[in-house]
Design a protein around this motif. Structure first.
Motif, mmCIF file in Angstrom:
data_model
loop_
_atom_site.group_PDB
_atom_site.id
_atom_site.type_symbol
_atom_site.label_atom_id
_atom_site.label_comp_id
_atom_site.label_asym_id
_atom_site.label_seq_id
_atom_site.Cartn_x
_atom_site.Cartn_y
_atom_site.Cartn_z
ATOM 1 N N ALA A 26 2.623 1.888 -3.233
ATOM 2 C CA ALA A 26 1.757 2.279 -4.344
ATOM 3 C C ALA A 26 1.292 3.719 -4.232
ATOM 4 C CB ALA A 26 0.542 1.353 -4.408
ATOM 5 N N LEU A 33 -6.742 2.859 -1.850
ATOM 6 C CA LEU A 33 -6.206 2.343 -3.104
ATOM 7 C C LEU A 33 -6.883 1.026 -3.453
ATOM 8 C CD1 LEU A 33 -3.466 3.544 -1.354
ATOM 9 C CD2 LEU A 33 -2.606 3.335 -3.676
ATOM 10 N N GLY A 70 -6.927 -2.131 -6.798
ATOM 11 C CA GLY A 70 -6.422 -2.594 -8.083
ATOM 12 C C GLY A 70 -6.200 -4.084 -8.091
ATOM 13 N N ASN A 113 -4.435 -7.966 0.753
ATOM 14 C CA ASN A 113 -3.908 -8.564 -0.473
ATOM 15 C C ASN A 113 -3.537 -10.014 -0.209
ATOM 16 O OD1 ASN A 113 -2.944 -8.865 -3.082
ATOM 17 N ND2 ASN A 113 -0.912 -8.057 -2.581
ATOM 18 N N HIS A 118 -3.242 0.285 -10.169
ATOM 19 C CA HIS A 118 -3.945 0.785 -8.996
ATOM 20 C C HIS A 118 -4.653 2.097 -9.316
ATOM 21 C CE1 HIS A 118 -0.345 -1.276 -6.903
ATOM 22 N NE2 HIS A 118 -1.365 -2.114 -6.908
ATOM 23 N N THR A 162 0.819 -1.209 0.000
ATOM 24 C CA THR A 162 0.000 0.000 0.000
ATOM 25 C C THR A 162 0.846 1.250 0.000
ATOM 26 O OG1 THR A 162 -1.583 -1.254 1.323
ATOM 27 C CG2 THR A 162 -1.939 1.111 1.136
ATOM 28 N N PRO A 197 -9.020 1.026 -12.653
ATOM 29 C CA PRO A 197 -7.840 0.213 -13.000
ATOM 30 C C PRO A 197 -7.997 -0.490 -14.344
ATOM 31 C CG PRO A 197 -8.546 -0.212 -10.737
ATOM 32 C CD PRO A 197 -9.636 0.570 -11.389
ATOM 33 N N THR A 256 1.296 -7.511 -7.686
ATOM 34 C CA THR A 256 0.635 -6.208 -7.593
ATOM 35 C C THR A 256 1.598 -5.048 -7.744
ATOM 36 O OG1 THR A 256 -0.816 -4.839 -6.235
ATOM 37 C CG2 THR A 256 0.787 -6.197 -5.065
#
Length: 896
Positions: free
Chosen positions: A443, A788, A790, A864, A802, A440, A821, A796
């Motif tokens: 990103a 966020l 995606g 995730n 994202h 996170t 996305p 990832t």
């Protein structure tokens, strides 16, 4: 005031008339002034406050406010120039969520908003302390205080008990309350900017007698620009400069100037500011650069102490082209052309470029402010000024930093509904803060955060000053398109191809014309014309034929906008035709936007004078397509009603706060939550999680696996120890475990390889097949929580697919987040597959947004993978990091 932890620092804010007050917790040393506050009240106001008149009422009230800190009690006061003018207090009396509240305002200071402002700050403090309602008693004849409660914007219930009224005020910060606070803040802000942007008198301190100084240049601009009101210079060595009367000091001026321009060396700025404040000046424009930290603090202290608004330091100046004022307090090379564009910049160089560009285009400027180092007046202030000045129809911003992005976003959303708000997205390559090496945080770049802010607020973000002017030209001169369908007309095939490529690259549609339109155009155009999209009218097209062609297309329902790409030809020159004139002599303004592309044009963009307005003309097809794409985005944003934050069921906010407080009590520096605490926190917000169990021994792991095995009997084992972020990278995951033997072997493997680290394992059923997604949040200390979303899984970070939006998410925000996305087609059923459960996916993101908005201690969360299937959405792995952080109310009225 309960204890040091809950006592906030002093803040400054604006009253309804634009004057500045300081709001701070009561201290023991305030006793004498507080007692005087009550003693100076009229007998009637004392009776309304205390329901009677007693000699000891004032002393007892001051005693209570200044007593030693105690649980459940807080008192805030407002002071102006060191004089206490109001007091607000609450006391829970031992209850948990409700408190009795009272307010007192100094004699003669009613109807100026001081009571309302103080109550707003008390409400914010109470909400941070977990209080959900105020109760206040008033005499039924005390109309002023009852009106104050009623106008707050909070839900208020009244119960009459004889001559008294019991008011219960719910403290929920909903949109109604925020809008009421915004409106009060807007009015106060605009009032405070009057001395700055519409001053009745101006003095320039630091204007030299010889050419070359910045102060002298500004004084010259003010005089040469025809400033219509009183103008002075301040210079102890001259009685007149440039024909303007000069005085030895600000205090020696015949009137206290509304605005003082400060152009003295850095070491003298604070002293000048202090002198201005004592003289009664209401606004400062400090063009001086190079102030050190001590000098900067002294300048700001003087401004706050004496209630002066400040532009700068290190700035180009301000300008207001209103013919009744003609204020040009800048040192730009030329005076800006009067017009309708409001401009606010941090960079003086960018400011000069925009002033020149807008003047050249003929758009002109209504008000200009170079904010410089932005100690006080900000882009938010200027937006509110333009919203109210009745002269501005286009707002252009260049902001390198944001003091309060969430308040700015609410203001911009409101203003952008009325006028276009454009910005240069400066500093796009600056990486955002990376709190840890997690998915996170990695990103969430600052570029992504700013992009989310601009998108949600309806701000048109461009990548350069040139693009900003190109877009401003189209938005200023043309109506907004109803859609993205563009028709291209050209007299040269190659130019049409370039325009078509540019439109396609900007996401604009190029539909083929309908058969009937094709026939009509072929009948109008010369032989050899090709009617598709682009329409190649050929080099032989005449002015009259082109005019008819354009008119038929503009009246056709199959297109929303038109680009006309023209090149000069000897054919047109020989016949005396002016193809551009075919567009500018239209008898009536079209209801669809049209723009010209002229490849030979010297300037990047021009506005061509037409019989019914102006038409933008671009030297590059991509410039025209970019501007049109921005117009389409604005039209789409305006067409969609403002979103709302949906109500969520099953949210246990109080329990979530308890989980956070318990963890931080045990870990004062914060950290990553262990699996059990993480699951408990997610459960407080109803976030769907895969079934799981915690095991610290081999036997416990076997028992847990037996409970969790699904129909196929397979489980997953994940190792855990404090600080572990990437389980797959550390090879701390075992998949597809069948039977007790494999579970035991997996546990022993983790125990052996991570001896001394492993604290336990998490077991889960092996998940079904589905789309692996990623959802997370990062708490930015400036921008607030950023959500966020995606594509998830182990790739990832590599794929970086994202999108992001700032919390709290509205229903529209969450829809945009899901569709933005590149992986979005997978969610909607690409290649014949069934779509995933989109409603559950939206609810997951809304719950994540709610959690981040309610818990400022949540530094980041990382889900995730999130498994999405047609049957539901489940978080398979979650990590949450907490840090000690006090709640911060971004919408509370206060100056920077």
């Amino acid at each position: 005031m309960t204890d040091d932890k809950r006592s906030g620092p002093p803040v400054h804010a604006l009253l309804a008339d634009g004057t500045t007050v300081c709001i701070r917790p009561v201290a023991a040393g305030d006793h004498e002034q507080l007692q005087g506050l009550y003693e100076e009240m009229s007998p009637e106001n004392l009776r309304l406050r205390f329901f009677g008149v007693s000699r000891r009422s004032a002393e007892m009230a001051a005693d209570r406010a200044c007593a030693a800190p105690r649980p459940g009690y807080r008192a805030l006061l407002a002071e102006r120039s060191g004089q206490v003018i109001a007091l607000a207090e609450y006391d829970t009396g031992g209850t948990v969520t409700e408190a009795d509240m009272s307010i007192a305002v100094a004699e003669g200071l009613h109807h100026r908003g001081v009571g309302t402002l103080l109550v707003e700050h008390l409400v914010s403090a109470a909400r941070a302390d977990g209080i959900t309602a105020f109760a206040a008693d008033a005499l039924s004849e005390n109309r002023e205080v009852l009106r104050l409660f009623a106008d707050l914007g909070l839900h208020t219930a009244r119960r009459f008990e004889g001559p008294e009224v019991r008011c219960t005020i719910e403290l929920a910060q909903d949109d109604t309350y925020l809008s009421a606070v915004e409106e009060r803040g807007r009015a106060a802000d605009v009032a405070s900017l009057q001395p700055l942007l519409r001053p009745k008198s101006v003095a320039v301190v630091g204007a030299g007698r010889t050419p070359g100084s910045v102060g002298r240049a500004i004084l010259h601009h003010l005089k040469a620009g025809g400033y219509t009101r009183r103008l002075f210079a301040v210079n102890p060595a001259a009685t007149s400069i440039l024909g303007v009367p000069s005085h030895p000091s600000v205090s020696a001026l015949p009137v206290a100037p509304d605005l003082v321009v400060v152009a003295v060396p850095a070491e003298g700025v604070a002293q000048v500011a202090e002198e201005c404040g004592k003289a009664g000046t209401r606004a400062l424009l400090v063009v001086t650069a190079g102030l050190d930290a001590e000098q900067a603090q002294a300048l700001l202290t003087a401004c706050r102490t004496y209630g002066m608004r400040l532009v700068g330091p290190n700035c180009l100046g301000v300008s207001n082209t209103d013919p009744q004022l003609r204020l040009d307090a800048t040192f730009a090379a030329t005076h800006p052309r009067p017009g309708t564009a409001g401009v606010a910049v941090q960079s003086g160089g960018v400011g000069i470029a925009l002033l020149d560009g807008l003047s050249r285009l003929g758009i002109g400027v209504s008000t200009f402010a170079s904010l410089g180092d932005k100690y006080d007046v900000s882009g938010n202030d200027m937006l509110q000024w333009w919203e109210s000045d009745h002269r501005t129809d286009l707002a252009l911003l260049h902001l390198e930093s944001f003091g309060n992005p969430r308040a700015f976003s609410r203001t911009a959303r409101r203003v952008a509904r009325r006028i276009p708000v454009l910005t240069v997205d400066a500093g796009r390559t600056e990486a955002g803060r990376r709190a840890a090496a997690s998915h996170t945080a990695a990103a969430a770049t600052r570029t992504m955060t700013r992009g989310a802010l601009f998108t949600q607020a309806g701000i048109t973000a461009t990548r350069s000053v040139g693009e900003l002017l190109e877009t401003a030209a189209l938005l200023h001169s043309q109506p907004l398109p109803a859609g993205s369908r563009v028709a291209i007309v050209t007299n040269a095939g190659g130019a049409g191809v370039l325009a078509a490529d540019a439109c396609a690259e900007m996401g604009l549609a190029l539909p083929a014309p309908a058969p009937q339109l094709v026939d009509e155009l072929l009948a109008e155009l010369p032989e050899g014309a090709a009617v598709g999209n682009p329409v190649d009218a050929s080099a032989a097209v005449t002015e009259e034929e082109l005019a008819h062609c354009v008119d038929r297309i503009m009246r056709h329902g199959g297109f929303d906008a038109m680009l006309v790409a023209l090149v000069p030809t000897a054919v047109a020159a020989a016949t005396g035709d002016d193809l551009v004139r075919a567009l500018t002599r239209a008898p009536a303004r079209w209801t669809k936007p049209v723009a010209v592309i002229r490849l030979e044009q010297a300037l990047p963009v021009e506005l061509l004078q037409a019989e019914c307005g102006t038409v933008p003309s671009y030297a590059e097809p991509h410039a025209a397509a970019r501007a049109l794409a921005h117009a389409v985005e604005r039209a789409n944003w305006l067409a969609r009603p403002a979103g709302s934050v949906p109500v969520l069921d099953g949210v246990e906010t109080q329990r979530a706060h308890a989980v956070v407080e318990t963890y931080l009590d045990a870990h004062p520096d914060g950290g990553w939550l262990d699996p059990r605490t993480c699951a408990e926190l997610l459960g407080c917000y109803g976030i769907p999680q895969s079934p799981w169990a915690w095991a610290e021994t081999e036997d416990d792991a076997v028992l847990a696996a037996e409970r969790l095995r699904g129909a196929d009997g397979r489980v997953v084992m994940k190792g855990h120890w404090p600080g572990l972020l990437h389980k797959s990278v550390e090879h701390a995951v075992h998949l597809d475990l069948r039977g007790d033997a494999q579970v035991r072997a997996a546990f022993r493997d983790l125990e052996t390889r991570f001896a001394g680290l492993l604290t336990g394992v998490v077991l889960q059923p092996l998940a079904d097949r589905g789309t692996e997604l990623f959802a997370g949040v990062v708490q930015d200390q400036v921008f607030g929580p950023l959500v966020l979303f995606g594509l998830g899984g182990t790739a990832t970070e590599v794929l970086a697919d994202h999108a992001a939006r700032l919390a709290p998410l509205t229903d529209h925000d969450v829809h945009d987040l899901i569709t933005a996305p590149r992986c979005a087609p997978l969610l909607f059923g690409a290649d014949g597959a069934r779509p995933v459960d989109l409603e559950e996916l939206e609810r997951l993101l809304l719950r994540l947004s709610r959690m981040a908005s309610e818990l400022p201690q949540l530094a980041e969360a990382d889900f995730n993978p999130v498994l999405a299937t047609p049957g539901g959405v489940t978080v398979l792995d979650a990590r949450v990091r907490l840090v000690p952080r006090r709640p911060h109310d971004p919408y509370l009225r206060r100056l920077r």
